[in-house]
Write a protein that holds these residues in place. Structure first.
Motif, mmCIF file in Angstrom:
data_model
loop_
_atom_site.group_PDB
_atom_site.id
_atom_site.type_symbol
_atom_site.label_atom_id
_atom_site.label_comp_id
_atom_site.label_asym_id
_atom_site.label_seq_id
_atom_site.Cartn_x
_atom_site.Cartn_y
_atom_site.Cartn_z
ATOM 1 N N ILE A 238 4.448 27.520 -39.611
ATOM 2 C CA ILE A 238 4.202 27.539 -41.050
ATOM 3 C C ILE A 238 3.274 26.381 -41.375
ATOM 4 O O ILE A 238 3.557 25.232 -41.009
ATOM 5 N N ALA A 239 2.165 26.675 -42.039
ATOM 6 C CA ALA A 239 1.152 25.656 -42.296
ATOM 7 C C ALA A 239 0.717 25.674 -43.755
ATOM 8 O O ALA A 239 0.863 26.682 -44.447
ATOM 9 N N THR A 240 0.190 24.554 -44.220
ATOM 10 C CA THR A 240 -0.320 24.452 -45.586
ATOM 11 C C THR A 240 -1.846 24.446 -45.570
ATOM 12 O O THR A 240 -2.474 23.989 -44.619
ATOM 13 N N THR B 235 0.658 29.598 -44.755
ATOM 14 C CA THR B 235 0.583 30.718 -43.824
ATOM 15 C C THR B 235 1.832 30.701 -42.957
ATOM 16 O O THR B 235 2.342 29.636 -42.602
ATOM 17 N N VAL B 236 2.318 31.890 -42.641
ATOM 18 C CA VAL B 236 3.484 32.052 -41.763
ATOM 19 C C VAL B 236 3.038 32.914 -40.591
ATOM 20 O O VAL B 236 2.688 34.083 -40.770
ATOM 21 N N VAL C 55 1.175 33.095 -48.111
ATOM 22 C CA VAL C 55 2.130 32.976 -49.215
ATOM 23 C C VAL C 55 1.597 31.921 -50.184
ATOM 24 O O VAL C 55 1.383 30.773 -49.799
ATOM 25 N N ASP C 56 1.385 32.317 -51.454
ATOM 26 C CA ASP C 56 0.871 31.380 -52.452
ATOM 27 C C ASP C 56 1.798 31.375 -53.663
ATOM 28 O O ASP C 56 1.911 32.370 -54.377
ATOM 29 N N ALA C 57 2.479 30.239 -53.869
ATOM 30 C CA ALA C 57 3.331 30.050 -55.045
ATOM 31 C C ALA C 57 2.732 29.002 -55.973
ATOM 32 O O ALA C 57 3.442 28.415 -56.785
ATOM 33 N N ALA C 58 1.410 28.760 -55.846
ATOM 34 C CA ALA C 58 0.702 27.788 -56.672
ATOM 35 C C ALA C 58 1.324 26.397 -56.577
ATOM 36 O O ALA C 58 1.438 25.682 -57.571
#
Length: 216
Positions: free
Chosen positions: A62-64, A78-79, A33-36
């Protein structure tokens, strides 16, 4: 450093990290998931929104991850819900968040954001560098917990002092309600610093200075 290695003995035993240099995170279908998000703080807020969307019946990791898109580095997520048997197709619609979404089975959103989401999934699967926001046991950690209790009650595999040295499993960690372990060679490792009274605190603070928050 203290490692949690269930097949080698009880939590809290002290060992060197001597793991293989390439140990991928065991996973199946992972959603990128990328919401900038410009900072990890913004990405953490998005992670909590996603966690709320999934509800209490789902316990995802859930990680960054730092990625590139629109020519600029930023933070994507990422989920991973494989650990509880949830398929990506069963997850709530994440593109409503205005994000690019990528899975092995398809994608949605702008090309740049989808590309960032794919980068995040690849980074997660490498087992290196991802920063966990939500993980097993993270919601139930008290403000003060011993290293042994932390390893036994969460998905964290190891606690490591940045200055080096061994850790007594009975040492208290002041969590400050903010645990962000990262993957190193497939292990989820919490970096800590020594604090007053012989206690430990996580290296990442819940309120970093603005310059650090922009690059954390």
């Amino acid at each position: 450093m203290v490692l949690h290695q269930p097949d080698l003995g009880p939590a809290g035993l002290t060992h060197p990290l001597g793991s293989p240099t390439t140990a991928p995170v065991p996973t199946g279908t992972v959603v990128g998931v990328d919401a900038a998000s410009p900072t990890t703080k913004a990405a953490d807020e998005l992670a909590r929104r996603i966690r709320d969307l999934l509800g209490d019946a789902v316990a995802p990791v859930i990680a960054t991850h730092f990625v590139r898109g629109f020519g600029l580095p930023h933070v994507a997520l990422t989920v991973d819900a494989v650990s509880i048997g949830q398929r990506a197709a069963d997850l709530p619609t994440l593109d409503d968040l205005g994000a690019g979404v990528w899975t092995d089975g398809g994608s949605c959103g702008s090309a740049d954001l989808v590309g960032g989401a794919e980068q995040a999934v690849k980074a997660y699967r490498s087992g290196h560098g991802g920063r966990a926001v939500c993980f097993a046991g993270s919601d139930a950690v008290p403000p003060e917990v011993t290293v042994a209790e932390l390893l036994a009650g969460t998905a964290i595999d190891a606690v490591a002092v940045l200055s080096g040295g061994e850790i007594d499993p009975a040492t208290v960690v002041l969590t400050r309600g903010h645990l962000r372990p990262t993957w190193t060679a497939g292990r989820l490792v919490l970096a800590v610093e020594r604090a007053a009274g012989g206690r430990l605190v996580p290296f990442e603070t819940p309120t970093p200075t603005p310059c650090c928050a922009d690059h954390a």
